[in-house]
Design an enzyme around this catalytic site. Structure first.
Site, PDB file in Angstrom:
ATOM      1  N   GLU A  23      -6.520 -11.077  -4.630  1.00  0.00           N
ATOM      2  CA  GLU A  23      -6.179 -12.150  -3.684  1.00  0.00           C
ATOM      3  C   GLU A  23      -7.176 -13.299  -3.684  1.00  0.00           C
ATOM      4  OE1 GLU A  23      -6.255  -9.512  -0.392  1.00  0.00           O
ATOM      5  OE2 GLU A  23      -4.093  -9.238  -0.410  1.00  0.00           O
ATOM      6  N   ASP A  72       0.830  -1.202   0.000  1.00  0.00           N
ATOM      7  CA  ASP A  72       0.000   0.000   0.000  1.00  0.00           C
ATOM      8  C   ASP A  72       0.868   1.257   0.000  1.00  0.00           C
ATOM      9  OD1 ASP A  72      -1.429  -2.250   0.996  1.00  0.00           O
ATOM     10  OD2 ASP A  72      -2.910  -0.980   1.971  1.00  0.00           O
ATOM     11  N   LYS A  76     -11.219  -9.601  -6.566  1.00  0.00           N
ATOM     12  CA  LYS A  76     -11.362  -8.766  -5.377  1.00  0.00           C
ATOM     13  C   LYS A  76     -11.095  -7.295  -5.684  1.00  0.00           C
ATOM     14  CE  LYS A  76      -9.591  -8.188  -0.709  1.00  0.00           C
ATOM     15  NZ  LYS A  76      -8.644  -8.659   0.297  1.00  0.00           N
ATOM     16  N   GLN A  77     -10.034  -7.040  -6.433  1.00  0.00           N
ATOM     17  CA  GLN A  77      -9.608  -5.645  -6.638  1.00  0.00           C
ATOM     18  C   GLN A  77      -8.872  -5.528  -7.958  1.00  0.00           C
ATOM     19  OE1 GLN A  77      -7.101  -6.513  -3.090  1.00  0.00           O
ATOM     20  NE2 GLN A  77      -5.770  -4.946  -3.935  1.00  0.00           N
TER      21      GLN A  77
HETATM   22  O1  IFM Z   1      -2.589  -4.576   0.711  1.00  0.00           O
HETATM   23  C1  IFM Z   1      -3.958  -4.732   0.785  1.00  0.00           C
HETATM   24  C2  IFM Z   1      -4.392  -5.835  -0.142  1.00  0.00           C
HETATM   25  O2  IFM Z   1      -4.060  -5.545  -1.479  1.00  0.00           O
HETATM   26  C3  IFM Z   1      -5.855  -6.077  -0.020  1.00  0.00           C
HETATM   27  N1  IFM Z   1      -6.202  -6.387   1.321  1.00  0.00           N
HETATM   28  C4  IFM Z   1      -5.832  -5.343   2.263  1.00  0.00           C
HETATM   29  C5  IFM Z   1      -4.352  -5.046   2.206  1.00  0.00           C
HETATM   30  C6  IFM Z   1      -3.989  -3.907   3.160  1.00  0.00           C
HETATM   31  O3  IFM Z   1      -4.608  -2.721   2.760  1.00  0.00           O
END
Ligand code: IFM
Length: 756
Positions: free
Chosen positions: A462, A321, A576-577
């Site tokens: 993830e 992050d 997820k993202q």
């Molecule tokens: O680093 C992130 C990850 O990409 C997604 N889950 C939360 C983590 C911490 O913000």
């Protein structure tokens, strides 16, 4: 507007308000709780970089004893909105100057008692917090004021504070504890600006004073609190006392003035002005505020945890992050902070080396969740299953190899944007070399395909663990090899002695040819010739292609974990993202707008945005392809996450609430790299605005290679001013027109045509 304000008291929002009204200075953070609260209300003064482990629970950051405790008693009853009748309650955060205010009017015995408190954590003196507290009554009352230090602190996996010693001498109080695992001394000292009687229990020490107030009378005092630990050096206890005494001599108003001046300095370097959209303006400033209170100006021994300093969630650990979502903001507004963040990775390099060895690789495998040594705090069983309560085997720790690439990539961006070549010798080159070594040992050569592949990884998405050739990861590995070769060339050219010393110590020269070969033969998934889609990983397109709604309809529990071995998303294309889209955003000039558009349209409906890191990537890419209207909602999502609290609070039964500095950084990225269309390429700074409908313009400062610029990007007009003190011209490009902007001069483009 610079005030985040909440009227009325809502007991259900205690935890959320603790995040919303945070104060901090990079050294410590103090949650936005009320002065009378205790441990059960999540009061926390979290110390950055001080970790401790209790038994076999997860290691987590330590909270210092709460020096901001103040309580008012009336007829033996402690006044609190939780238990007393409240006529009026306001909690406010002045985001410009980092000052927390509360004002509560209680009804008591037919009259009104008003409590007001103002507090700040100094940006001028890292160990110091200060408070001005006042109480007044509309009718004659007898009150008791308690002001002290509460040693009972909020812990997720504590208790960490052992051997608690509480002392009080005159108006100076102290709580001193030792952590169980690493024996860190944690000290909170408090100096009250009044005389009273010292009292205490086994967990708290305070001063008490009886007050008789006439109708309309107000009584007030100031309190100076200092927090130090043995990590600050020997004599932490004396240091904390001295800090309080000096603060009292200087006085509250003067301390506040110096603190506020530092905050003003932050805004001078980083404020972004949006004209035409007050809501977006405030949300963005609120996001920047959260970065302001986390900036590690004081040290490179610490970085910025994924939940900031809002609590022990995610083990208080530092994730990618920081590099990928926060660092660009600091690099382009306050490079000294960015430098510290990069050097943190150098200071924790040995932990990353140990992790690589642990898994049988060379070089440095940076932690998924890094604490102060760089060893990975992430457990193999990181998510408890909501149905069985059993911890599930997850592969965040083992397989998110992209972190090493993210670190190398961030260093490259920092170098390009600051020109700070010296950092290579101070550790950055070593970090990069070890990352390249790691990937060389991790990649597989497939003779049949005559190429290197990166197998068995987890990408940013993830939910799909242990996949092969994740597009984001492979591209970032490719970049890392390139970055290593380039960085060593630069070092050889600019600092021959530094290069020779490193070559001698790390003995890498014999490996360079192999790195080059691997880079040239590395498989990076490319857009398909017909659809232009990039497959997220091998065989992703063969997974079940369902809608988000269908996925949600299959859930049996609101918090069930969707990823991993058995998660609902794992066998589907739901991600997820941002993953491919994040990669496209980083390398947008290599892929045409059409590739970005097609992939955006394909992946967005399949993205859960279950991580707060996701929205900004979609915002930036949408703005880049000329769809600011698509981008806007993602920008607002990322910029408001810590105001609304609209984020996931649980994965499985694991609590993940807190603040979201990566999303805060993402808001800046979306505004500057997205809507203002800034990109910094080798030879020029490109400005290509793509503004949302309501926005007239966006204005902001940038510091680039030590020189300051001020940019205003409007619908028809773009203006770049080069500060008077700058030394060299800098090429800026808008549309097809480049202008070499001279120091002290302003360049203006009208409809992408330069006029000056
Ligand atoms: O680093 C992130 C990850 O990409 C997604 N889950 C939360 C983590 C911490 O913000």
């Amino acid at each position: 507007m610079w005030t985040f304000r909440q009227e009325n008291f809502n007991a259900d929002e205690i935890a959320l308000n603790g995040n919303r009204f945070m104060l901090g200075n990079g050294y410590m953070g103090f949650r936005g709780t009320l002065e009378e609260y205790g441990r059960e209300h999540y009061v926390a003064c979290m110390l950055n970089g001080v970790y401790d482990r209790v038994g076999d629970q997860w290691r987590e950051p330590v909270n210092a004893p709460n020096g901001m405790l103040v309580q008012v008693l009336c007829n033996g009853e402690m006044l609190s909105p939780l238990t007393s009748k409240v006529l009026n309650h306001v909690q406010e955060l002045d985001i410009r100057h980092g000052i927390h205010h509360r004002r509560t009017v209680f009804e008591k015995d037919g009259g009104e008692i008003t409590v007001k408190a103002e507090r700040f954590i100094s940006h001028d003196r890292v160990h110091l917090m200060a408070m001005k507290y006042s109480v007044s009554a509309s009718v004659p009352v007898k009150l008791v004021i308690r002001s002290g230090i509460d040693g009972a602190v909020w812990d997720i996996n504590g208790p960490h504070l052992q051997q608690l010693e509480l002392t009080g001498e005159d108006n100076l109080l102290q709580a001193k504890a030792v952590t169980g695992e690493l024996k860190h001394e944690i000290i909170t000292s408090a100096l009250n600006g009044f005389q009273g009687v010292n009292c205490g229990t086994a967990e708290a020490v305070w001063m008490e004073k009886e007050l008789v107030l006439a109708a309309g009378q107000e009584w007030s005092f100031c309190k100076y609190v200092s927090v130090c630990t043995s990590q600050d050096g020997a004599g932490a206890s004396a240091m904390a006392v001295l800090e309080c005494q000096q603060a009292a001599q200087i006085g509250y108003d003067e301390l506040l003035k110096h603190h506020a001046a530092k905050c003003e300095d932050f805004w001078r370097k980083s404020d972004v002005v949006i004209s035409g959209d007050d809501e977006a303006q405030f949300a963005l400033r609120y996001s920047l505020y959260h970065l302001m209170i986390l900036a590690t100006r004081h040290s490179s021994a610490v970085s910025i945890p994924a939940r900031g300093l809002s609590g022990q969630v995610y083990k208080g650990a530092v994730f990618w992050d920081t590099e990928m979502f926060m660092l660009p903001f600091f690099t382009l507004t306050d490079p000294a902070v960015a430098r510290n963040l990069i050097l943190f990775r150098y200071r924790t390099l040995d932990g990353a080396r140990r992790k690589a060895r642990e898994y049988g690789f060379d070089g440095a495998f940076f932690a998924w969740e890094s604490q102060e040594t760089g060893d990975d705090a992430c457990s193999h069983f990181n998510v408890p299953d909501v149905f069985s309560g059993r911890p599930m085997r997850t592969y965040f720790r083992d397989k998110q190899v992209h972190i090493s690439a993210d670190v190398a990539f961030a260093i490259k961006q920092y170098l390009r944007q600051t020109g700070d070549v010296a950092i290579l010798r101070e550790g950055a080159a070593e970090v990069i070399i070890e990352c390249a070594r790691f990937f060389y040992s991790y990649a597989y050569y497939k003779p049949g395909k005559a190429r290197y592949e990166v197998l068995d990884v987890t990408g940013p998405d993830e939910y799909h663990e242990r996949v092969n050739n994740n597009a984001y990861t492979n591209k970032m590995v490719y970049e890392t090899m390139n970055i290593a070769l380039e960085a060593l060339d630069t070092l050889r050219l600019k600092d021959r002695a530094g290069y020779d010393e490193l070559a001698h110590r790390l003995n890498f020269e014999g490996e360079l040819e192999a790195w080059r070969m691997m880079k040239d033969q590395l498989y990076v998934p490319a857009p398909a010739a017909d659809t232009l889609l990039i497959e997220q990983f091998d065989r992703y397109f063969t997974l079940e292609d369902i809608s988000m709604e269908t996925l949600k309809s299959r859930k049996l529990h609101p918090d069930e974990y969707l990823g991993g071995g058995n998660g609902l998303a794992a066998s589907t294309q739901i991600l997820k993202q941002a993953d491919v889209v994040l990669m496209l955003n980083l390398f947008k000039h290599e892929y045409g707008s059409e590739v970005i558009r097609r992939n955006w349209e394909y992946y967005e409906p399949r993205t859960e945005h279950g991580s707060s890191l996701s929205a900004c990537a979609y915002a930036m890419t949408a703005a880049h392809i000329g769809k600011p209207d698509w981008a806007y909602k993602f920008f607002m999502k990322t910029a408001t996450v810590d105001m609304t609290g609209h984020s996931k609070q649980f994965i499985g039964s694991l609590y993940i609430g807190g603040t979201h500095p990566a999303a805060n950084g993402g808001a800046w990225l979306a505004a500057i790299f997205g809507f203002a269309g800034v990109s910094i390429v080798e030879e020029a700074v490109i400005i290509n605005p793509s503004l949302p409908e309501k926005w007239q313009s966006i204005s902001f400062p940038l510091v680039l290679r030590g020189q300051e610029y001020f940019v205003t990007a409007g619908r028809e007009k773009v203006e770049v001013r080069s500060a008077d003190g700058n030394e060299a011209p800098q090429l800026f490009r808008c549309g097809e027109v480049s202008v070499n902007v001279q120091p002290g001069k302003t360049a203006v483009w009208h409809n992408k045509t330069a006029v000056k």
